[in-house]
Design a protein around this motif. Structure first.
Motif, PDB file in Angstrom:
ATOM      1  N   ASP A   1      31.508   5.210  77.042  1.00  0.00           N
ATOM      2  CA  ASP A   1      31.516   4.997  78.492  1.00  0.00           C
ATOM      3  C   ASP A   1      32.751   5.577  79.157  1.00  0.00           C
ATOM      4  O   ASP A   1      32.674   6.176  80.233  1.00  0.00           O
ATOM      5  N   TYR A   2      33.911   5.388  78.534  1.00  0.00           N
ATOM      6  CA  TYR A   2      35.172   5.717  79.190  1.00  0.00           C
ATOM      7  C   TYR A   2      35.895   6.919  78.585  1.00  0.00           C
ATOM      8  O   TYR A   2      37.008   7.240  78.994  1.00  0.00           O
ATOM      9  N   GLY A   3      35.279   7.575  77.602  1.00  0.00           N
ATOM     10  CA  GLY A   3      35.898   8.766  77.029  1.00  0.00           C
ATOM     11  C   GLY A   3      37.180   8.484  76.273  1.00  0.00           C
ATOM     12  O   GLY A   3      38.146   9.246  76.372  1.00  0.00           O
ATOM     13  N   ILE A   4      37.216   7.390  75.519  1.00  0.00           N
ATOM     14  CA  ILE A   4      38.424   7.018  74.778  1.00  0.00           C
ATOM     15  C   ILE A   4      38.566   7.927  73.561  1.00  0.00           C
ATOM     16  O   ILE A   4      37.763   7.866  72.634  1.00  0.00           O
ATOM     17  N   ALA A   5      39.565   8.783  73.566  1.00  0.00           N
ATOM     18  CA  ALA A   5      39.772   9.694  72.443  1.00  0.00           C
ATOM     19  C   ALA A   5      41.212  10.181  72.459  1.00  0.00           C
ATOM     20  O   ALA A   5      41.795  10.384  73.525  1.00  0.00           O
ATOM     21  N   ILE A   6      41.779  10.361  71.281  1.00  0.00           N
ATOM     22  CA  ILE A   6      43.128  10.907  71.172  1.00  0.00           C
ATOM     23  C   ILE A   6      43.244  11.630  69.836  1.00  0.00           C
ATOM     24  O   ILE A   6      42.690  11.200  68.833  1.00  0.00           O
ATOM     25  N   ARG A   7      43.936  12.767  69.859  1.00  0.00           N
ATOM     26  CA  ARG A   7      44.234  13.500  68.633  1.00  0.00           C
ATOM     27  C   ARG A   7      45.712  13.329  68.319  1.00  0.00           C
ATOM     28  O   ARG A   7      46.517  13.126  69.219  1.00  0.00           O
ATOM     29  N   LEU A   8      46.065  13.419  67.045  1.00  0.00           N
ATOM     30  CA  LEU A   8      47.470  13.247  66.657  1.00  0.00           C
ATOM     31  C   LEU A   8      48.355  14.279  67.343  1.00  0.00           C
ATOM     32  O   LEU A   8      49.497  13.992  67.707  1.00  0.00           O
ATOM     33  N   VAL A   9      47.826  15.479  67.546  1.00  0.00           N
ATOM     34  CA  VAL A   9      48.623  16.534  68.163  1.00  0.00           C
ATOM     35  C   VAL A   9      48.914  16.231  69.633  1.00  0.00           C
ATOM     36  O   VAL A   9      49.855  16.766  70.215  1.00  0.00           O
ATOM     37  N   ASP A  10      48.107  15.348  70.250  1.00  0.00           N
ATOM     38  CA  ASP A  10      48.316  15.024  71.666  1.00  0.00           C
ATOM     39  C   ASP A  10      49.649  14.319  71.897  1.00  0.00           C
ATOM     40  O   ASP A  10      50.254  14.472  72.965  1.00  0.00           O
ATOM     41  N   LEU A  11      50.101  13.527  70.908  1.00  0.00           N
ATOM     42  CA  LEU A  11      51.322  12.743  71.095  1.00  0.00           C
ATOM     43  C   LEU A  11      52.562  13.622  71.252  1.00  0.00           C
ATOM     44  O   LEU A  11      53.269  13.506  72.264  1.00  0.00           O
ATOM     45  N   PRO A  12      52.882  14.527  70.314  1.00  0.00           N
ATOM     46  CA  PRO A  12      54.064  15.373  70.523  1.00  0.00           C
ATOM     47  C   PRO A  12      53.929  16.295  71.724  1.00  0.00           C
ATOM     48  O   PRO A  12      54.910  16.534  72.444  1.00  0.00           O
ATOM     49  N   ILE A  13      52.722  16.824  71.951  1.00  0.00           N
ATOM     50  CA  ILE A  13      52.528  17.690  73.122  1.00  0.00           C
ATOM     51  C   ILE A  13      52.788  16.912  74.403  1.00  0.00           C
ATOM     52  O   ILE A  13      53.452  17.394  75.333  1.00  0.00           O
ATOM     53  N   GLY A  14      52.274  15.687  74.469  1.00  0.00           N
ATOM     54  CA  GLY A  14      52.477  14.871  75.664  1.00  0.00           C
ATOM     55  C   GLY A  14      53.934  14.531  75.895  1.00  0.00           C
ATOM     56  O   GLY A  14      54.410  14.542  77.039  1.00  0.00           O
ATOM     57  N   ILE A  15      54.665  14.230  74.823  1.00  0.00           N
ATOM     58  CA  ILE A  15      56.091  13.907  74.956  1.00  0.00           C
ATOM     59  C   ILE A  15      56.865  15.102  75.492  1.00  0.00           C
ATOM     60  O   ILE A  15      57.687  14.977  76.413  1.00  0.00           O
ATOM     61  N   VAL A  16      56.598  16.298  74.942  1.00  0.00           N
ATOM     62  CA  VAL A  16      57.298  17.507  75.386  1.00  0.00           C
ATOM     63  C   VAL A  16      56.986  17.809  76.849  1.00  0.00           C
ATOM     64  O   VAL A  16      57.885  18.083  77.658  1.00  0.00           O
ATOM     65  N   ILE A  17      55.709  17.753  77.210  1.00  0.00           N
ATOM     66  CA  ILE A  17      55.324  18.028  78.596  1.00  0.00           C
ATOM     67  C   ILE A  17      55.923  16.995  79.533  1.00  0.00           C
ATOM     68  O   ILE A  17      56.389  17.328  80.642  1.00  0.00           O
ATOM     69  N   GLY A  18      55.952  15.733  79.120  1.00  0.00           N
ATOM     70  CA  GLY A  18      56.537  14.689  79.959  1.00  0.00           C
ATOM     71  C   GLY A  18      58.015  14.902  80.206  1.00  0.00           C
ATOM     72  O   GLY A  18      58.501  14.758  81.320  1.00  0.00           O
ATOM     73  N   LEU A  19      58.750  15.256  79.154  1.00  0.00           N
ATOM     74  CA  LEU A  19      60.190  15.505  79.299  1.00  0.00           C
ATOM     75  C   LEU A  19      60.459  16.716  80.182  1.00  0.00           C
ATOM     76  O   LEU A  19      61.360  16.704  81.032  1.00  0.00           O
TER      77      LEU A  19
END
Length: 219
Positions: free
Chosen positions: A117-135
């Protein structure tokens, strides 16, 4: 979970566009209002608990506000489909439900249904990519976007930092870690589930066949 069923879940979750849901908008509004009321009541009742003589500290007030609001948002996410099941799956409504959302077989369980229903999904690679983009966004992009306003707004950067400074004022040690967990991890997860998962997909479901829309795909 069988392999075909797992493949169907992935096809519903890992998609380029959000799947519209024919349910959830009313529950989403109710959840938001309920969460705000729970948080407000919790903060105001704190001074009246047994033996208390003072209002909650800033740290406790922040946590009470977050937990109270999350209760309303998370309950809305969990209850949206069960409360609407009779409306979207009942006699005469199956066609509309099939048109706007792809339901998962009931034997897969409630969590599997929520993933679809809500598209709940995450890949392990998303975490480091997200941290770098956030910083990069916080320390590079945001200052560049704010730079043109510096001549017109006195002490711009100090004023923009005031909310964060107020949130963490005089909070150190284990309390700082707890607050960081709630703000930096809990808030994004709850907000993604509620806004991107429940609210936006419910809006798509409501507006998918609107007359002003050329097509559901363009919407």
């Amino acid at each position: 979970m069988s392999s075909p069923a797992a493949g169907r879940i992935r096809s519903l979750v890992v998609a380029t566009t959000a799947k519209p849901n024919p349910f959830g908008l009313g529950v989403a509004v109710t959840g938001l209002v309920s969460g705000w009321l729970i948080a407000t009541i919790a903060v105001n009742l704190w001074p009246h608990r047994a033996g208390a003589t003072s209002s909650p500290s800033l740290f406790r007030e922040d946590l009470l506000n977050l937990v109270g609001l999350w209760m309303g948002l998370v309950l809305a996410v969990m209850l949206a489909r069960p409360l609407a099941r009779g409306r979207i799956d009942g006699p005469g409504r199956a066609g509309q439900g099939a048109q706007l959302t792809e339901s998962v077989d009931g034997h897969l369980g409630a969590f599997a249904q929520m993933r679809a229903d809500y598209g709940i999904a995450i890949r392990l690679v998303d975490l480091p990519i997200g941290i770098v983009i956030g910083l990069l966004g916080q320390y590079l992009l945001t200052p560049l976007l704010e730079l043109p306003l510096v001549p017109f707004v006195p002490n711009l950067f100090t004023r923009l930092n005031d909310p964060a400074n107020s949130l963490t004022h005089n909070i150190t040690g284990s309390r700082f870690l707890v607050l960081g967990f709630f703000v930096c991890l809990g808030s994004p997860v709850v907000e993604e589930l509620y806004f991107r998962g429940l609210v936006l997909r419910a809006l798509l479901g409501r507006l998918a066949n609107a007359r002003f829309s050329r097509s559901r795909r363009s919407l």
